[in-house]
Design an enzyme around this catalytic site. Structure first.
Site, PDB file in Angstrom:
ATOM      1  CB  SER A 112      27.707  13.041  55.714  1.00  0.00           C
ATOM      2  OG  SER A 112      28.595  13.369  56.761  1.00  0.00           O
ATOM      3  CE  LYS A 113      24.197   6.190  59.193  1.00  0.00           C
ATOM      4  NZ  LYS A 113      22.933   6.667  58.723  1.00  0.00           N
TER       5      LYS A 113
END
Ligand code: GLU
Length: 489
Positions: free
Chosen positions: A258-259
């Site tokens: 994820s980010k």
């Protein structure tokens, strides 16, 4: 057999690292085997299609150097390159409709007229009974009369696959070995929706067959779909391609990427100044390895050695630190001119147009120190800014002078008068002069140089001080030192 592989993204947003890794592995596999790499756009899920996403995918592939042999024409995506087109699925609807019809006629599929309300009821009932929610096959068992009646009403209908109720479906995965599922765990999945659009399973199988795909290399998350595809191949009496499911990509904490782990879209990576060569190398190692230690690998070496036998089934770890390091390595391998021209847009975007000669002179100072092109801007902005720098008095004084600002002021004043008198303005002369001055003032060189550094570059970390001063030139150096003096008055 000539290898034919495909990269079939759904244009639902900006491509990310995971998409590009799949594309790269397919491309490498094709290049290694002298085969064909095909780009196919899977845009039949109309609700999820994002305008511009197809173009973003094509740009990302081209930026990374993954040219496709067949697919939409990059110059004009409304046209196709290659003999198996169209390569955009929404332009192939009659093909899928024909094949769905064929399956219905052969008794492998059936029309389902159940309205959404009924499906929802069935789903709720299954959940209540703690069963996996799926269609109860109501329309599979309609009599001919019932069917005719529903047809006459002109109700919307979908085509569903008649999944075998018993037995097993197996396939051989080139990375993972044989995978088997019980047919009773599969539902009568939809093939064609009521609006005439195919569902992924049908479109993918029909196209892989019609486009003579030999190997399907795709992410591990598609494993549950493959038995359905195998059943479709059997129903059509087609030979399925070989399958290889690539390991998923996780963050260093083994959680879904994820980010927070630094996952970025390709556009963002480009915007931060990652080089395509570095990203190519980095992605190539997300699940594949040359041996147990080599990290920096040229494109030619990848092509020469890339094959499925060195793809691991266990998850690949995305480590942004490693990408940063690798990007630094590739930045250092550029010639100074190459780096200057890559840096130019980064500087002009932030500072307005910059003097290219000055940029070329600044390159040797930053090349060794940056991991991304973007970092260079903050690091070397001082070379291009005309006036004084922005910093706080606290930063200027640092720990060393925090309690004795007067002394800092005197030192800066002394530096000014020394430097004013200098005839020669090069790093060596500047260094000699400032070292002598530090000694005369009884200051530790480190402390004194830090004062100069903050005043001249606006930062506590900068390229080598005297080379920086040489680049900034006499006039601006003195301007900035005098400004620092003024702030301490
Ligand atoms: N369109 C699917 C995707 O978004 C393709 C999956 C496959 O390779 O079969 O990735």
């Amino acid at each position: 057999m000539t290898v034919r592989v495909r990269f079939p993204p759904s244009p639902t947003g900006e491509p990310h690292v995971g998409n590009l890794r799949t594309a790269l592995f397919n491309w490498l596999f094709a290049r290694h085997h002298g085969g064909t790499f095909i780009l196919r756009i899977e845009d039949t899920d109309r609700d999820r299609v994002v305008p511009g996403a197809m173009e973003a995918i094509m740009d990302a592939l081209l930026w990374l150097g993954l040219h496709w042999d067949e697919g939409p024409d990059p110059q004009d995506p409304t046209h196709d390159i290659g003999p198996y087109g169209p390569y955009v699925q929404s332009r192939r609807l009659p093909i899928y409709q024909r094949y769905a019809q064929e399956l219905v006629e052969a008794g492998h599929a059936y029309y389902c007229y159940c309205p959404p309300e009924r499906l929802e009821q069935v789903r709720k009932e299954m959940v209540r009974q703690k069963l996996p929610p799926r269609y109860d096959r109501h329309c599979r068992y309609l009599t001919d009369d019932q069917r005719r009646e529903l047809e006459e009403k002109g109700l919307p209908r979908v085509v569903r696959f008649k999944t075998p109720l018993a037995g097993e479906t197996s396939f051989y995965d080139l990375i993972r070995g044989t995978i088997t599922v019980k047919n009773e765990t599969l539902d009568d999945f939809i093939l064609l929706k009521s609006d005439g659009y195919p569902v992924y399973h049908l479109a993918s199988v029909v196209d892989d067959h019609l486009m003579s795909i030999t190997h399907v290399l795709r992410g591990e998350e598609w494993i549950p779909s493959t038995p359905r595809h195998i059943l479709l191949y059997q129903a059509f009496r087609w030979q399925p391609p070989h399958f290889a499911h690539l390991p998923m990509i996780l963050g260093p904490d083994k959680a879904k990427l994820s980010k927070r782990h630094g996952d970025m879209s390709v556009r963002e990576l480009k915007g931060k100044g990652y080089l395509p060569q570095a990203l190519f190398n980095f992605l190539g190692l997300l699940g594949w390895s040359l041996d147990d230690h080599t990290e920096i690998i040229s494109q030619e070496t990848f092509i020469r050695h890339f094959d499925l036998d060195r793809i691991s089934p266990s998850p690949a770890i995305f480590n942004i630190e490693k990408l940063n390091w690798m990007n630094g390595v590739y930045i250092r391998s550029l010639s100074q001119d190459e780096l200057a021209s890559l840096l130019e847009p980064f500087f002009s975007r932030r500072l307005g147009s910059v003097n290219v000669d000055l940029l070329k002179q600044a390159v040797p100072l930053i090349q060794e120190r940056i991991k991304t092109l973007e970092e260079a801007v903050a690091m070397a902005a001082f070379v291009f800014l005309p006036g004084t720098m922005e910093y706080s008095v606290q930063e200027l004084l640092g720990k060393a002078f925090a309690q004795r600002p007067q002394e800092a002021r005197t030192a800066l004043e002394a530096a000014c008068s020394r430097l004013e008198g200098l005839e020669v303005w090069d790093a060596q002369t500047l260094e000699e002069s400032m070292r002598t001055l530090a000694q005369r003032l009884g200051l530790r060189t480190g402390d004194f140089f830090m004062l100069l550094r903050v005043a001249i570059t606006g930062r506590t970390v900068s390229p080598p001080l005297f080379q920086s001063m040489q680049l900034v030139g006499k006039e601006r150096t003195l301007l900035r030192l005098r400004d620092a003096v003024r702030r301490l008055c």
